[in-house]
Enzyme design. Structure first.
Site, short mmCIF file in Angstrom:
data_model
loop_
_atom_site.label_atom_id
_atom_site.label_comp_id
_atom_site.label_asym_id
_atom_site.label_seq_id
_atom_site.Cartn_x
_atom_site.Cartn_y
_atom_site.Cartn_z
N HIS A 122 64.41 90.09 48.57
CA HIS A 122 63.77 89.14 47.66
C HIS A 122 62.27 88.99 47.95
CE1 HIS A 122 63.15 85.54 45.28
NE2 HIS A 122 62.68 84.94 46.35
N HIS A 170 61.57 88.80 40.12
CA HIS A 170 62.98 88.88 39.70
C HIS A 170 63.20 90.08 38.79
CE1 HIS A 170 63.79 84.36 40.60
NE2 HIS A 170 64.02 85.13 41.65
N GLU A 218 56.73 84.80 51.28
CA GLU A 218 56.78 83.44 50.71
C GLU A 218 55.68 82.56 51.33
OE1 GLU A 218 58.73 82.68 48.17
OE2 GLU A 218 60.52 83.95 48.28
N GLU A 257 61.61 69.84 39.52
CA GLU A 257 60.87 70.95 38.93
C GLU A 257 60.39 70.70 37.50
OE1 GLU A 257 61.69 75.56 38.35
OE2 GLU A 257 61.93 75.00 40.44
N HIS A 286 57.48 85.10 41.05
CA HIS A 286 58.94 85.23 40.92
C HIS A 286 59.40 85.75 39.56
CE1 HIS A 286 58.96 83.30 44.76
NE2 HIS A 286 60.27 83.31 44.83
N LYS A 330 67.86 72.39 46.85
CA LYS A 330 68.58 73.19 45.84
C LYS A 330 69.70 73.96 46.52
CE LYS A 330 64.88 74.27 42.59
NZ LYS A 330 64.17 75.40 41.98
N ARG A 377 56.29 71.66 40.93
CA ARG A 377 57.25 72.46 41.69
C ARG A 377 57.41 73.85 41.09
NH1 ARG A 377 63.04 70.74 44.55
NH2 ARG A 377 63.35 72.78 45.48
N ASN A 401 57.19 79.10 41.89
CA ASN A 401 57.74 80.35 41.34
C ASN A 401 56.67 81.42 41.16
OD1 ASN A 401 60.40 79.42 41.11
ND2 ASN A 401 59.88 78.32 39.23
N ARG A 411 83.85 65.37 47.22
CA ARG A 411 82.71 64.79 46.48
C ARG A 411 81.46 64.59 47.34
NH1 ARG A 411 86.81 61.68 44.52
NH2 ARG A 411 87.52 62.30 42.44
N LYS A 454 55.59 72.97 51.14
CA LYS A 454 56.70 72.91 50.19
C LYS A 454 57.18 71.47 50.04
CE LYS A 454 60.84 74.67 48.26
NZ LYS A 454 61.95 75.59 48.20
#
Ligand SMILES: NC(=O)c1ccc[n+]([C@@H]2O[C@H](COP(=O)([O-])OP(=O)(O)OC[C@H]3O[C@@H](n4cnc5c(N)ncnc54)[C@H](O)[C@@H]3O)[C@@H](O)[C@H]2O)c1
Ligand SMILES: [Zn+2]
Length: 378
Positions: free
Chosen positions: A282, A269, A202, A254, A265, A160, A258, A262, A138, A244
């Site tokens: 990426h 993607h 990035e 987000e 992206h 994340k 935030r 993206n 946990r 960031k």
């Protein structure tokens, strides 16, 4: 500091070329420390924050071969019994099977709830090992040591953690913050140039969406950055982590700003998916996505064409493509509509509104999106 950025300030100070960015969230506070040679202090820092008899050192096979032995020695010198928990490198292994094997090995190694788990590696390692740290018993103490530029400026900041399933990337995950993130720019010396360039995409994105001065600075320092000039790399990392961090501190989950991270992206993607995962890194897809989004922004009269020109010039100097052979419009649109960032059936596209600012637009007509795809199609 060379410039000040907007938004609430991350506590930061420059001292003997060390940069510390403190991430202060409602429930967590931790430091991201940036300094050349910092890897040598890993054992000591980990012991101070998470004293325990044993710890797990997790890395993919490539990073383990480069830094595993020396890092283990530092942890051992600090008094830990160290278990090296390795796995094969690459996005294909960011999978429940790898995670499951890591759980078994944590149990075999008798790691208990006080035992820190160190993620040494790129974004794949940080995301996946972070997920293990969040869920094993946990939740156990977690230390991040990012070794790719992308992981240093992006994936290791913000908490994340996730893994991939057959249906898509990062669909299973949670938020889990480390006790500390240690960034040693010297690790970038062994990183393949293509990976470094992908991480720089990035950084360019950060300047474009959030800080014109950062964009200017990156442009002016590009020569030194590409030459891996140590001081310049430390500053690059500090500026980008800070940007960031500021955004994450405003909006951890987000709900608002935030989402601007993206930028590039939704397009990126779609390019990644339709070109077959693995064909492009990426960051390479994000660079193309930023050009697509900026062209669209110019067409929608949200920003001037000089922004597009400067963006393309900078990406080209880095060695990143600004044009690509793309899949059909139908395939691209289908991939975009399956993106996580679709809300209530509407595409939410991040558009720059100038250098250093961006908005979310969910009213962009499909025809304009097709025109933008056409622009980058070579
Ligand atoms: N959590 C987040 O907020 C977030 C944000 C952005 C990206 N990500 C995730 O990050 C991942 C991509 O990260 P990445 O680009 O770092 O990929 P990666 O972890 O696969 O690393 C890229 C390659 O570089 C190698 N490598 C790492 N460090 C090295 C070094 N110092 N020297 C030589 N080789 C080295 C690795 O073994 C690997 O082969 C994706 O899975 C993406 O989903 C997460
Ligand atoms: Zn990204």
């Amino acid at each position: 500091m060379i410039f000040r950025s907007r938004g609430p300030s991350a506590a930061a100070h420059d001292e003997n070329a060390m940069h510390t960015v403190t991430i202060q969230l409602p429930t967590h506070r931790y430091d991201v420390v940036i300094r050349s040679g910092l890897l040598a202090d890993l054992g000591e820092v980990t012991r101070r924050l998470a004293p325990a008899a044993r710890c797990g050192l997790c890395a993919d096979d490539t990073v383990d071969a480069l830094y595993g032995e020396s890092t283990q020695a530092k942890l051992r010198d600090a008094g830990f019994g160290v278990s090296r928990l390795n796995f094969p490198a690459g996005e294909d292994h960011k999978h429940i099977t790898t995670i499951s094997a890591l759980y078994s090995r944590c149990i075999e190694a008798r790691l208990d709830r006080h035992s820190p788990i160190v993620a040494l590696g790129g974004g794949v390692t940080g995301d996946m090992v972070g997920y293990v740290a969040a869920t094993y018993l946990r939740g156990v103490p977690f230390v991040q040591v990012p070794t790719t530029l992308l992981a240093m400026v992006d994936s290791s900041v913000g908490g994340k953690v996730a893994y991939n399933v057959a249906e898509g990337k990062n669909l299973i995950g949670t938020f889990y913050h480390p006790l500390v993130t240690l960034i040693d720019p010297l690790c970038l010396g062994s990183l393949p140039r293509r990976e470094l360039n992908a991480g720089l995409a990035e950084c360019v994105k950060h300047g474009l969406l959030g800080n014109a001065a950062l964009f200017d600075w990156t442009e002016s320092q590009l020569h030194n950055i590409l030459a891996l000039h140590t001081d310049t790399l430390e500053q690059l990392l500090a500026h980008n982590v800070r940007l960031k961090a500021e955004i994450v501190m405003e909006d951890e989950k987000e709900a608002g700003r935030r989402a601007l991270l993206n930028l590039g992206h939704t397009f990126g993607h779609a390019i990644e998916v339709t070109s077959g995962y693995g064909a492009l890194l990426h960051g390479e897809a994000v660079a193309l996505g930023c050009v697509t989004a900026t062209f669209l922004a110019v067409q929608q009269r949200r920003c001037g064409s000089e922004v597009l020109q400067r963006l393309e010039a900078m990406l080209s100097r880095i060695g990143l493509a600004t044009r690509a052979t793309l899949a059909s419009d139908e395939e691209l649109m289908e991939a975009m509509s399956r993106d996580k960032k679709v809300a209530n059936g509407r595409l939410r596209i991040i558009l720059p509104t100038g250098l250093g600012s961006a908005v979310i637009d969910d009213q962009v007509p499909a025809g304009a999106v097709l025109e933008a795809w056409q622009y980058i199609r070579s």
